[in-house]
Structure formats: C-alpha cells, structure tokens
Design a protein around this motif. Structure first.
Motif, PDB file in Angstrom:
ATOM      1  N   ILE A  55      -9.741  -0.182  -3.158  1.00 14.83           N
ATOM      2  CA  ILE A  55      -8.276  -0.076  -3.171  1.00 14.83           C
ATOM      3  C   ILE A  55      -7.648  -1.465  -3.161  1.00 14.83           C
ATOM      4  O   ILE A  55      -6.693  -1.741  -3.888  1.00 14.83           O
ATOM      5  CB  ILE A  55      -7.774   0.787  -1.996  1.00 14.83           C
ATOM      6  CG1 ILE A  55      -8.134   2.249  -2.258  1.00 14.83           C
ATOM      7  CG2 ILE A  55      -6.273   0.624  -1.785  1.00 14.83           C
ATOM      8  CD1 ILE A  55      -7.869   3.174  -1.098  1.00 14.83           C
ATOM      9  N   HIS A  56      -8.203  -2.370  -2.349  1.00 16.70           N
ATOM     10  CA  HIS A  56      -7.679  -3.742  -2.328  1.00 16.70           C
ATOM     11  C   HIS A  56      -7.877  -4.411  -3.687  1.00 16.70           C
ATOM     12  O   HIS A  56      -6.964  -5.066  -4.207  1.00 16.70           O
ATOM     13  CB  HIS A  56      -8.361  -4.554  -1.224  1.00 16.70           C
ATOM     14  CG  HIS A  56      -7.911  -5.971  -1.187  1.00 16.70           C
ATOM     15  ND1 HIS A  56      -8.683  -7.009  -1.643  1.00 16.70           N
ATOM     16  CD2 HIS A  56      -6.751  -6.534  -0.779  1.00 16.70           C
ATOM     17  CE1 HIS A  56      -8.027  -8.134  -1.501  1.00 16.70           C
ATOM     18  NE2 HIS A  56      -6.851  -7.878  -0.978  1.00 16.70           N
ATOM     19  N   GLN A  57      -9.047  -4.241  -4.282  1.00 17.22           N
ATOM     20  CA  GLN A  57      -9.312  -4.831  -5.595  1.00 17.22           C
ATOM     21  C   GLN A  57      -8.374  -4.248  -6.653  1.00 17.22           C
ATOM     22  O   GLN A  57      -7.883  -4.972  -7.530  1.00 17.22           O
ATOM     23  CB  GLN A  57     -10.766  -4.619  -5.991  1.00 17.22           C
ATOM     24  CG  GLN A  57     -11.725  -5.427  -5.150  1.00 17.22           C
ATOM     25  CD  GLN A  57     -13.178  -5.089  -5.439  1.00 17.22           C
ATOM     26  OE1 GLN A  57     -13.498  -4.242  -6.273  1.00 17.22           O
ATOM     27  NE2 GLN A  57     -14.079  -5.761  -4.737  1.00 17.22           N
ATOM     28  N   ARG A  58      -8.116  -2.959  -6.562  1.00 15.13           N
ATOM     29  CA  ARG A  58      -7.186  -2.320  -7.508  1.00 15.13           C
ATOM     30  C   ARG A  58      -5.789  -2.909  -7.366  1.00 15.13           C
ATOM     31  O   ARG A  58      -5.140  -3.251  -8.360  1.00 15.13           O
ATOM     32  CB  ARG A  58      -7.135  -0.813  -7.237  1.00 15.13           C
ATOM     33  CG  ARG A  58      -6.169  -0.076  -8.164  1.00 15.13           C
ATOM     34  CD  ARG A  58      -5.686   1.217  -7.586  1.00 15.13           C
ATOM     35  NE  ARG A  58      -4.923   0.971  -6.368  1.00 15.13           N
ATOM     36  CZ  ARG A  58      -4.534   1.923  -5.539  1.00 15.13           C
ATOM     37  NH1 ARG A  58      -4.859   3.177  -5.758  1.00 15.13           N
ATOM     38  NH2 ARG A  58      -3.814   1.633  -4.475  1.00 15.13           N
ATOM     39  N   ASP A  59      -5.320  -3.068  -6.124  1.00  9.68           N
ATOM     40  CA  ASP A  59      -3.986  -3.618  -5.895  1.00  9.68           C
ATOM     41  C   ASP A  59      -3.874  -5.049  -6.402  1.00  9.68           C
ATOM     42  O   ASP A  59      -2.879  -5.426  -7.018  1.00  9.68           O
ATOM     43  CB  ASP A  59      -3.631  -3.557  -4.405  1.00  9.68           C
ATOM     44  CG  ASP A  59      -3.470  -2.134  -3.894  1.00  9.68           C
ATOM     45  OD1 ASP A  59      -3.338  -1.206  -4.724  1.00  9.68           O
ATOM     46  OD2 ASP A  59      -3.483  -1.952  -2.660  1.00  9.68           O
ATOM     47  N   VAL A  60      -4.899  -5.846  -6.147  1.00  5.50           N
ATOM     48  CA  VAL A  60      -4.898  -7.238  -6.620  1.00  5.50           C
ATOM     49  C   VAL A  60      -4.909  -7.275  -8.142  1.00  5.50           C
ATOM     50  O   VAL A  60      -4.148  -8.031  -8.763  1.00  5.50           O
ATOM     51  CB  VAL A  60      -6.100  -8.014  -6.028  1.00  5.50           C
ATOM     52  CG1 VAL A  60      -6.311  -9.334  -6.748  1.00  5.50           C
ATOM     53  CG2 VAL A  60      -5.916  -8.243  -4.541  1.00  5.50           C
ATOM     54  N   SER A  61      -5.745  -6.458  -8.754  1.00  2.00           N
ATOM     55  CA  SER A  61      -5.816  -6.424 -10.216  1.00  2.00           C
ATOM     56  C   SER A  61      -4.484  -6.012 -10.826  1.00  2.00           C
ATOM     57  O   SER A  61      -4.019  -6.621 -11.801  1.00  2.00           O
ATOM     58  CB  SER A  61      -6.910  -5.461 -10.678  1.00  2.00           C
ATOM     59  OG  SER A  61      -8.159  -5.888 -10.218  1.00  2.00           O
ATOM     60  N   ARG A  62      -3.868  -5.008 -10.259  1.00  2.00           N
ATOM     61  CA  ARG A  62      -2.562  -4.563 -10.758  1.00  2.00           C
ATOM     62  C   ARG A  62      -1.528  -5.676 -10.656  1.00  2.00           C
ATOM     63  O   ARG A  62      -0.721  -5.882 -11.561  1.00  2.00           O
ATOM     64  CB  ARG A  62      -2.076  -3.340  -9.982  1.00  2.00           C
ATOM     65  CG  ARG A  62      -2.730  -2.061 -10.385  1.00  2.00           C
ATOM     66  CD  ARG A  62      -2.163  -0.896  -9.614  1.00  2.00           C
ATOM     67  NE  ARG A  62      -2.791   0.350 -10.023  1.00  2.00           N
ATOM     68  CZ  ARG A  62      -2.602   1.498  -9.418  1.00  2.00           C
ATOM     69  NH1 ARG A  62      -1.816   1.592  -8.360  1.00  2.00           N
ATOM     70  NH2 ARG A  62      -3.204   2.592  -9.852  1.00  2.00           N
ATOM     71  N   GLN A  63      -1.541  -6.387  -9.538  1.00  4.94           N
ATOM     72  CA  GLN A  63      -0.577  -7.480  -9.339  1.00  4.94           C
ATOM     73  C   GLN A  63      -0.807  -8.600 -10.347  1.00  4.94           C
ATOM     74  O   GLN A  63       0.146  -9.154 -10.894  1.00  4.94           O
ATOM     75  CB  GLN A  63      -0.666  -8.015  -7.912  1.00  4.94           C
ATOM     76  CG  GLN A  63       0.446  -8.978  -7.554  1.00  4.94           C
ATOM     77  CD  GLN A  63       1.816  -8.315  -7.573  1.00  4.94           C
ATOM     78  OE1 GLN A  63       2.000  -7.232  -7.039  1.00  4.94           O
ATOM     79  NE2 GLN A  63       2.780  -8.964  -8.201  1.00  4.94           N
TER      80      GLN A  63
ATOM     81  N   GLN B  77       0.480  -7.335 -13.664  1.00  2.00           N
ATOM     82  CA  GLN B  77       1.938  -7.248 -13.620  1.00  2.00           C
ATOM     83  C   GLN B  77       2.576  -8.643 -13.735  1.00  2.00           C
ATOM     84  O   GLN B  77       3.596  -8.816 -14.390  1.00  2.00           O
ATOM     85  CB  GLN B  77       2.384  -6.580 -12.325  1.00  2.00           C
ATOM     86  CG  GLN B  77       3.872  -6.419 -12.176  1.00  2.00           C
ATOM     87  CD  GLN B  77       4.231  -5.756 -10.861  1.00  2.00           C
ATOM     88  OE1 GLN B  77       3.390  -5.214 -10.164  1.00  2.00           O
ATOM     89  NE2 GLN B  77       5.503  -5.812 -10.519  1.00  2.00           N
TER      90      GLN B  77
ATOM     91  N   THR C  67      -4.352  -6.967   3.478  1.00  2.00           N
ATOM     92  CA  THR C  67      -2.963  -6.993   3.048  1.00  2.00           C
ATOM     93  C   THR C  67      -2.680  -8.378   2.464  1.00  2.00           C
ATOM     94  O   THR C  67      -3.515  -9.274   2.581  1.00  2.00           O
ATOM     95  CB  THR C  67      -2.035  -6.745   4.252  1.00  2.00           C
ATOM     96  OG1 THR C  67      -2.193  -7.837   5.178  1.00  2.00           O
ATOM     97  CG2 THR C  67      -2.370  -5.423   4.950  1.00  2.00           C
TER      98      THR C  67
END
Length: 129
Positions: A15-23, A26, A81
């Motif tokens: 989940i952390h890797q997904r959030d970082v990748s999305r950011q 973006q 976070t």
C-alpha cells in the motif's frame, strides 16, 4: 499467527509503495535525478559484486548503505506516512555524514518505532535507549 503477521506487513508495504508510485506519476516525475524520486528509499541489487554482503545497496537521496542482512524475526510493521518518509530521510542523511540523529516530538508519536523500523529496513541491529 506468523503467516497472518507476514501477510499484514506485506499488504502494508505494498500500500505504501502504491501511494508513493501514484504520487510520483501524479507529479510527473520522469527523471532519476529528480529529488522527489531520490528522496525515496530505493534498493539496488548488483549481482556482479564479488562480495555477497555488498550486493544489496540501500539508497536515499545522496546516502547509500550496504544492507546489513540482520534478521531479527518478524517485527510489527510501522505504517509509513509522509512524515515517516521525511524522518527516514533525515536519519539516513545524518548516518551518511557519520552523525547521530535524535527525533524530537511529544511522547507516543512513534519516534522510537520509526528509528527501529529504519534499522529493520536497512538490515541493522538497533538499540534504542
């Protein structure tokens, strides 16, 4: 119990890797020299390295370390976070400059756990006192 804990930790990490990748997508980060990319903890495997203990390199900004390969069992996974990422960045930069670091803040905010989690990620034995 161990399998459930392993799965929970893997899910937390993904989940952390997904959030970082999305950011990164973006923010249109398209260069490996962009600081938004460099400030993330990255691990590089070099199979051509003769010394087995130096094959895995952990990098964050301009700091790089060899993985310590210290396995201390299954520890509780810290939820990462943006504040945790900034704490890791500060701590790794201090270590890179051969300095100490002392996270500061109110009691119960995860300072000790953040230091232990960084040590665990880097494969290092950490004593906090």
């Amino acid at each position: 119990k161990d399998v459930r804990q392993k799965l929970a930790q893997m899910i937390t990490e993904v989940i952390h890797q997904r959030d970082v990748s999305r950011q990164l997508v973006q923010d249109n980060i398209d260069s490996p020299r962009n600081f938004d990319w460099l400030q993330m903890m990255r691990m590089y495997w070099n199979p051509k390295e003769d010394n087995m203990l130096q094959r895995l390199t952990i990098c964050m900004a301009n700091a790089s370390f060899f993985c310590g390969f210290e396995y201390l069992g299954i520890a509780d996974k810290l939820v990462q976070t943006p504040l945790t990422d900034r704490c890791f960045l500060t701590l790794t930069q201090a270590l890179h400059m051969r300095l100490g670091a002392n996270p500061f803040g109110p009691a119960g905010t995860g300072k000790t756990e953040s230091v232990k989690a960084l040590g665990n990620t880097m494969g290092r034995f950490v004593l906090v006192f």
